[in-house]
Design an enzyme around this catalytic site. Structure first.
Site: not given
Lengths: 194, 123
Positions: B10-11
């Site tokens: 996600h990052v």
């Protein structure tokens, strides 16, 4: 009654405007038990869908395929692949059936397969399971939509970001169920599909 | 047949860091990544995953991810690519590290999968 390209576009534009009106509310629900972006993610996705559909697709299958691919590419959160898969399955089914009940049934099967959730896990599957049956028996009402969404409040999340909260996920409506409620409400309001 | 690795998070910063960790022990392994959304926000994106698959120099890819929606987008991308993808529900860092060191050492896929098995998580 049956699906046409025109009423599918009307359904999606209505869904998009409900998402737009409630994007803060959806994100607030998601802040309580998730990552707080559901409303904004869905708003970005459905704005892109409405824009895409402003050029009228040739067939219902094309329309559903375009909706699916747009959501998959623009939503970002889990709702991208989940709603995307739902519309992709509807696109596939629409080549052999124009019955909305059949299409939604295929969509629900796709959502369950993609996310691995079952009824009772406090996900959009809860709302879809109840409401797809109502569509098939031609008994969908606003009250049934509201009560299906509200029923997710007291469940403990077993799937999705809320599942990390365990028991603490109780007492909040599931955001994906709430947005699914808007999808079914938009369907109910679109003349000629049900 | 060569094996590569694709990391999905996600990052962006998570996979930048994880790639650095893996490259230290697996200099010859093709490692490609997909982090964040199209708008460089937190989330995952199927288009980026497809790109990571196509940029990977290996014939077969072992894919690792952090949280739920990354898996769903990985599965969608797996259905849309012609490459052979193996997706593992294992601890992200430990799983990817295990695979990287073993691929570098020339270990076969079946043996790698045996080592990954105990790292399985309910994801």
């Amino acid at each position: 009654m049956s699906l046409t390209v025109k009423n599918v576009i009307e359904w999606m534009n209505n869904f998009s405007s409900k998402i737009e009106q409630n994007k803060q509310f959806l994100s607030d629900l998601d802040t309580a038990i998730g990552d707080g972006d559901h409303g904004f993610n869905m708003s970005r996705g459905m704005t892109a869908v409405s824009q895409k559909l402003s050029t009228e697709p040739k067939t219902i299958t094309d329309a559903f395929k375009q909706i699916a691919m747009t959501l998959i590419s623009t939503v970002g959160g889990a709702s991208g692949p989940l709603y995307g898969t739902a519309f992709l399955e509807m696109a596939k089914k629409s080549s052999t059936s124009s019955d909305i009940g059949d299409l939604l049934d295929a969509a629900l099967t796709g959502i369950k397969k993609r996310g691995g959730a079952e009824p009772g896990d406090k996900t959009m599957v809860d709302v879809w399971t109840v409401l797809v049956s109502e569509v098939k028996t031609n008994t969908l009402t606003q009250e049934k939509i509201d009560s299906a969404v509200a029923a997710t409040k007291d469940l403990v999340a077993k799937k999705g970001r809320a599942s990390y909260l365990g028991e603490r996920s109780k007492g909040h409506v599931d955001p994906g169920s709430q947005s699914s409620g808007y999808l079914f409400k938009a369907l109910l309001e679109t003349e000629g599909i049900l | 047949m060569s094996l590569g690795i694709t990391l999905v998070s996600h990052v962006q910063e998570i996979i930048t860091g994880l790639s650095a960790l893996l490259e230290q022990v697996a200099k010859d392994v093709s490692i490609t990544t997909a982090g964040g959304t199209n708008d460089e926000d937190i989330g995952t994106c199927m288009d980026k995953i497809l790109q990571a698959f196509s940029e990977n120099k290996a014939d077969e890819i072992l894919a690792f991810y952090d949280l739920g929606s990354a898996k769903m987008n990985l599965e969608l991308a797996t259905e849309m690519t012609s490459k052979k993808i193996h997706l593992y529900d294992v601890a992200f860092i430990e799983g990817a590290y295990t695979a990287a060191t073993l691929i570098e050492a020339g270990v076969k896929l079946t043996e790698i999968e045996g080592q990954l098995e105990p790292l399985t998580l309910k994801k």
